[in-house]
Every structure is written in structure tokens, then in C-alpha cells.
Design a protein around this motif. Structure first.
Motif, short mmCIF file in Angstrom:
data_model
loop_
_atom_site.label_atom_id
_atom_site.label_comp_id
_atom_site.label_asym_id
_atom_site.label_seq_id
_atom_site.Cartn_x
_atom_site.Cartn_y
_atom_site.Cartn_z
N THR A 41 0.82 -1.21 0.00
CA THR A 41 0.00 0.00 0.00
C THR A 41 0.86 1.27 0.00
N VAL A 42 1.91 1.27 0.81
CA VAL A 42 2.77 2.46 0.91
C VAL A 42 3.46 2.73 -0.43
N LYS A 43 4.01 1.70 -1.06
CA LYS A 43 4.65 1.87 -2.37
C LYS A 43 3.67 2.40 -3.41
N LEU A 44 2.48 1.82 -3.44
CA LEU A 44 1.50 2.22 -4.44
C LEU A 44 1.00 3.64 -4.21
N SER A 45 0.90 4.04 -2.95
CA SER A 45 0.46 5.42 -2.67
C SER A 45 1.50 6.43 -3.18
N LYS A 46 2.78 6.05 -3.09
CA LYS A 46 3.83 6.92 -3.63
C LYS A 46 3.83 6.89 -5.15
N TYR A 47 3.63 5.72 -5.73
CA TYR A 47 3.67 5.58 -7.19
C TYR A 47 2.56 6.40 -7.85
N TYR A 48 1.35 6.33 -7.28
CA TYR A 48 0.22 7.05 -7.87
C TYR A 48 0.00 8.41 -7.21
N ASN A 49 0.89 8.78 -6.30
CA ASN A 49 0.84 10.09 -5.66
C ASN A 49 -0.54 10.36 -5.04
N ALA A 57 -2.23 -6.60 -16.39
CA ALA A 57 -2.91 -5.35 -16.75
C ALA A 57 -2.74 -4.30 -15.66
N THR A 58 -2.70 -4.74 -14.40
CA THR A 58 -2.48 -3.79 -13.30
C THR A 58 -1.12 -3.11 -13.44
N ILE A 59 -0.12 -3.88 -13.80
CA ILE A 59 1.23 -3.34 -13.95
C ILE A 59 1.25 -2.20 -14.97
N TYR A 60 0.47 -2.35 -16.03
CA TYR A 60 0.48 -1.37 -17.12
C TYR A 60 -0.60 -0.29 -16.96
N SER A 61 -1.21 -0.21 -15.78
CA SER A 61 -2.18 0.86 -15.51
C SER A 61 -1.40 2.15 -15.22
N SER A 62 -1.49 3.10 -16.13
CA SER A 62 -0.67 4.31 -16.01
C SER A 62 -1.31 5.38 -15.14
N THR A 63 -2.62 5.31 -14.92
CA THR A 63 -3.30 6.28 -14.07
C THR A 63 -3.99 5.56 -12.93
N THR A 102 10.06 2.42 -4.93
CA THR A 102 8.65 2.63 -5.28
C THR A 102 8.20 1.73 -6.42
N ASP A 103 9.00 1.62 -7.48
CA ASP A 103 8.61 0.83 -8.65
C ASP A 103 8.72 -0.68 -8.44
N SER A 104 9.25 -1.13 -7.31
CA SER A 104 9.46 -2.56 -7.11
C SER A 104 8.15 -3.33 -6.96
N GLY A 133 -0.19 -17.83 0.86
CA GLY A 133 -0.12 -16.85 -0.22
C GLY A 133 0.38 -15.51 0.27
N TYR A 134 -0.07 -15.12 1.47
CA TYR A 134 0.42 -13.88 2.10
C TYR A 134 1.92 -13.98 2.36
N VAL A 135 2.35 -15.12 2.90
CA VAL A 135 3.77 -15.31 3.20
C VAL A 135 4.60 -15.18 1.93
N LEU A 136 4.14 -15.81 0.84
CA LEU A 136 4.88 -15.74 -0.41
C LEU A 136 4.93 -14.31 -0.94
N ALA A 137 3.80 -13.60 -0.84
CA ALA A 137 3.78 -12.20 -1.29
C ALA A 137 4.73 -11.34 -0.45
N ALA A 138 4.75 -11.58 0.87
CA ALA A 138 5.64 -10.83 1.75
C ALA A 138 7.10 -11.16 1.46
N CYS A 139 7.39 -12.43 1.16
CA CYS A 139 8.75 -12.81 0.80
C CYS A 139 9.17 -12.12 -0.51
N ALA A 140 8.25 -12.07 -1.46
CA ALA A 140 8.56 -11.38 -2.72
C ALA A 140 8.81 -9.90 -2.47
N ASN A 141 8.00 -9.30 -1.60
CA ASN A 141 8.17 -7.89 -1.27
C ASN A 141 9.52 -7.65 -0.58
#
Length: 514
Positions: A90-98, A148-154, A218-220, A203-211
């Protein structure tokens, strides 16, 4: 083991049922209604079978049973990875989309809101056409929507894609648990249910490990979404390689050769008219449970990053340890529910989690927060570990794909604003840390909300029904209009210590437990 004894009939009506269910919670033996091959009903008290060695329970499953279980588990794990790829970043995405973190959690709200629509469509498709192809479509489209989410520019494009994502995400749960559990031996269901539900935590653990692996730039976040996309598409492709559920095929073959849409929806309407109280109860229960998990976990990483001022790696480690506790607790308490009862397991776990809240939010060091997070989620997801089999047992037997999925996702829909509410309240209220820093009040917000929800779960479960051990395998798919009972495959009964399901003349009995 004490001999069975006669019991009062199962209560009829809402209030009498609530009273009887609450009284039965404090009786060790379980009230069971048995219908024999002639349609005669008798009610008796039965003593739960003692717990069996988990290894022996595992050995009761055939190789094919294990394949279906593992594929269902992987589908549920990938579903959770896809969802938490957003919530833990959430924090990364809030920075990415300002934009604010509360605005980012609007995507979570939209996803949860629309999951019920997907659950209805794909759940009914699973009951009518089988478990295989609805799941294949679900998983592949989910992967494509992650891309498709990755390529959402707005930010508007981002919200639109996540809304569509919710439609397809909703179809996974019902088909996954039906495919994974419907062939499990009766006395192994509690254990297998606990393991299956922890696919969500895993699934949460795997997502957290990836994070953790991609770092805090920000772009990670995009890299995590690429991993999620590959995981979902891979599960869909793997599912293509295996046949349709044997139980579904056998049940369908024993009914009429063709399931017509008219017959299917006629039986669906009949089920809703007859079982509306059960539907309402399960939706209420799942609303509490979805608030329970989303309130206690979706903003946990944000809580560590903002209120506790951890770095990305420390917050990721804390999240991973927290959900490891969830995996362990869900498996253990799901297993114990086979002996102590589904409702006692849920009530006990919910009350213990409420008592742990101060230790969960007050510490300031990473080791202390990691330890308390582990035990908090041990009991939160411990209560959840009972849910897959509890919903399957409460379901009208012919609707084991649609009923659990729809009730679960309707609960998700009602609780969909949970993360957004937590973020909005936390961001609008500041607390003073030791040292004088003013930080957003995530801890108090999550703690108070979780305490209220845990008590709500305890009361709702205590007043609700229970059908532990019900033999739902003896029912044909919806729409076959079959009046006779379908004999279950012999391998499902393998290792069962109970002969309750069989009449004296070789017929079968249906068992309803409350």
C-alpha cells in the motif's frame, strides 16, 4: 466410548434453533439426526471419535485425492498471493500514484465488493459443469489482470482493473474447496480443512517474501505483480493436465444423463426457499470472519512501517512471521475441531485472540512484535481453519461449490470497506510515540476493531448450527432431480471407524448433525 442415546429432535424455527444450539455447545456429545433408507428420522447423542494420528489420516487419501487437494490448495494460495500483492504494498502504491494510502485501499474495497458476483457465477458454473474448467478460466484470467495492473498508467485505470480482478477472484474459493475436500475421508476433514484454509496465509507469506526480495523502491511493486501473474497462470495450466473431480463425475453419472439449466435453477430456487435461514446465518458468520482477517492483517505491514517506523525489510519479516503463525494455527485448530467440535474451536480461538490484542500492538521492537504477531494470527487463522469444512458441512449437499463460495464472498462484500475504514481512521488520528514523534494510529484502530469482531464471532458461532461429520458425498449435483441417494466411492470411507452411514440392509443413511 459411551453408547449412543436418544435425543430431542432438532429444533425448528429461528429462536428455538438458537437456544438449542447454544445449549448443545456445552454438551460434549453431539446431537445427530439420522435418516435411514426408508426416510425414517431418529435423533440421538453421539460421542465424537477420538483424534487419530495425522499420518494415518494422510494415508487414507489416495494419490488422486492428493492431486485434487494440492491443486485446490495451490489455486487458493495463488488467489491469496494476487490479493496481498496489493495490500502489503500500500505504501509503495500510494507513492507511485501520488495519492493517500486510504485511496489505495479503495482498490481493496472494490475487489472485495465484486468478488461476490464472481463467486455466484463461477460457483454455479462449478456445480453445473464441474470444478475443472471454471477454475482454469479463473486462474488464467487472474494472471492476465495482474499484468494489466502493472500497465495501468493512471490511478483510475488501476481501480478499474482491480474491480475486474475482483470478479474473477471471487470464483476461486468455492471451486477450490469443493474440489479439495469433497473426496476427503470424513474423519480427516478437520485436518485437511485446516491445511487448505492456510493456503490463504501461505499466499500472504509468499507475497511478503517477494516484497522483501524486491526491496523498498517505489517501482518494485511491479515485480511482485509479475510473480503473482506467473503463479496464477501456472496453476491454471497445471489444472488443465488433470481430470474433472471423480466425485462430481460419479454423482452426475448416477443421476440423469443431462443436467438442464431449467432443472438446475429450479433446484437452486427450491434450495433458497428451504434453506434461507442457513444462507443468512452463513453470510453473517462470514461477514464477521472477513472483517476479522482483513482488519487484523491487511494493514499490518502499513502499521509496522508507519506507527512503528520500521524499514521495508523489517516490516516484511514481521509480516512473514505473523502469517507463518497463521499457517501453523489454522492447521492445528482445524485438526482439533474434528474432536472438540467446529463451533467450540472457533469460539475458543476468537476469545483467545481478543485477549492477545494488547501484546499484539503495544511492543516497539521487531522481535516482540514478530512474536506477538505470530500468536495473534495463530488464533485468528486458527478460527479460520475450521471454515472450509464447516461451510461445506452446512451447505445444501448439491451446492457445495456455489454455497460456500457465495456465502463467503457475500461476507467479503459486506466487509469490503474494512481496510479502507482502518486506514481512514488511522490517518485521521495521530498518537505520540515514545520520543515525541506523532504517528498515525494504526495500532489502536486495529486493536479496538479486532476486539469487537472477535466477540461477534464468538457469539455468532455459539448460537449457530453445526453438522460435523455430515456425509454430503451421497448427493448428486444440482439439477439432476435425483431422489435416490448416491453411494460414495469406497476409498472415501477407507479408514473410517464409523459404520453409521449404512443401514442394516445395505442401504445408506443420511446424517445431519447440529
Amino acid at each position: 466410548m459411551a453408547a449412543n442415546s436418544d435425543a430431542e429432535p432438532i429444533a425448528k424455527g429461528t429462536i428455538p434453533t438458537l437456544k438449542q444450539s447454544f445449549r448443545d455447545l456445552f454438551r460434549w456429545r453431539q446431537r445427530v439426526a439420522i435418516t435411514n433408507e426408508y426416510g425414517e428420522v431418529a435423533t440421538e447423542w453421539q460421542t465424537p471419535e477420538p483424534l487419530q494420528n495425522p499420518v494415518k489420516l494422510f494415508m487414507q487419501l489416495s494419490a488422486k485425492d492428493w492431486v485434487f487437494f494440492i491443486v485446490g490448495l495451490l489455486a487458493w494460495t495463488a488467489d491469496a498471493f494476487d490479493f496481498h500483492a496489493l495490500s502489503i504494498q500500500t505504501v509503495k502504491l500510494s507513492k507511485y500514484y501520488n495519492t493517500s494510502k486510504t485511496n489505495i485501499t479503495t482498490a481493496i474495497t472494490l475487489t472485495l465488493l465484486l468478488r461476490s458476483v464472481g463467486a455466484a457465477f463461477f460457483g454455479l458454473a462449478g456445480d453445473k459443469f464441474g470444478r475443472k474448467w471454471p477454475m482454469v478460466v479463473n486462474m488464467i484470467v487472474l494472471g492476465l489482470l495482474q499484468i494489466a495492473t502493472i500497465y495501468s498508467s493512471t490511478f483510475q485505470q488501476f481501480l478499474a482493473v482491480r474491480s475486474l480482478f475482483g470478479l474473477f477472484m471471487g470464483g476461486v474459493y468455492g471451486n477450490a474447496i469443493a474440489m479439495a475436500l469433497e473426496n476427503c475421508p470424513v474423519n480427516a476433514r478437520g485436518l485437511m480443512s485446516g491445511i487448505l484454509q492456510q493456503g490463504y496465509s501461505f499466499g500472504y507469506v509468499l507475497a511478503a517474501c517477494a516484497n522483501l526480495g524486491v526491496g523498498g523502491s517505489t517501482d518494485s511493486w511491479k515485480t511482485v505483480f509479475w510473480i503473482a501473474a506467473g503463479f496464477s497462470i501456472a496453476v491454471g495450466l497445471v489444472r488443465i493436465c488433470f481430470p474433472e473431480s471423480q466425485q462430481f463425475l460419479a454423482a452426475k453419472a448416477s443421476g440423469k444423463p443431462k443436467v438442464t439449466p431449467a432443472a438446475f435453477f429450479r433446484e437452486t430456487r427450491h434450495m433458497l426457499a428451504k434453506e434461507w435461514r442457513m444462507c443468512v446465518y452463513c453470510i453473517i458468520l462470514m461477514t464477521w470472519f472477513n472483517y476479522y482477517s482483513h482488519t487484523s492483517q491487511d494493514s499490518y505491514t502499513t502499521f509496522l512501517l508507519t506507527q512503528k517506523e520500521f524499514k521495508n525489510d523489517a516490516a516484511s519479516r514481521g509480516s512473514i512471521i505473523m502469517k507463518v503463525g497463521a499457517c501453523v494455527g489454522g492447521t492445528i485448530i482445524g485438526y482439533l475441531s474434528q474432536f472438540v467440535g467446529r463451533r467450540r474451536a472457533m469460539v475458543g480461538a476468537a476469545l483467545i485472540s481478543a485477549c492477545l490484542i494488547p501484546a499484539w500492538i503495544l511492543p516497539t521492537s521487531e522481535p516482540s512484535l514478530s512474536a506477538s504477531g505470530f500468536f495473534m494470527q495463530f488464533f485468528v487463522q486458527g478460527a479460520w481453519g475450521v471454515i472450509p469444512i464447516h461451510l461445506n458441512e452446512l451447505s445444501p449437499p448439491a451446492f457445495r461449490s456455489s454455497f460456500p463460495g457465495i456465502t463467503y464472498q457475500l461476507g467479503n462484500m459486506i466487509s469490503s470497506p474494512s481496510a479502507q475504514i482502518v486506514n481512514a481512521i488511522a490517518e485521521s488520528h495521530l498518537i505520540t510515540r515514545k520520543g515525541g514523534d506523532r504517528v498515525e494510529a494504526y495500532g489502536p484502530t486495529m486493536g479496538i476493531a479486532t476486539a469487537i469482531i472477535a466477540l461477534g464471532i464468538a457469539v455468532t458461532a455459539a448460537l449457530g448450527p453445526e453438522k460435523r461429520g455430515s456425509r454430503f458425498e451421497t448427493t448428486a449435483p444440482a439439477g439432476t432431480d435425483v431422489e435416490h441417494l448416491v453411494k460414495r466411492p469406497s476409498d472415501v470411507e477407507a479408514g473410517s471407524d464409523s459404520d453409521i452411514g449404512r443401514g442394516e440392509k445395505g442401504g445408506e443413511e443420511r446424517i445431519e448433525r447440529v
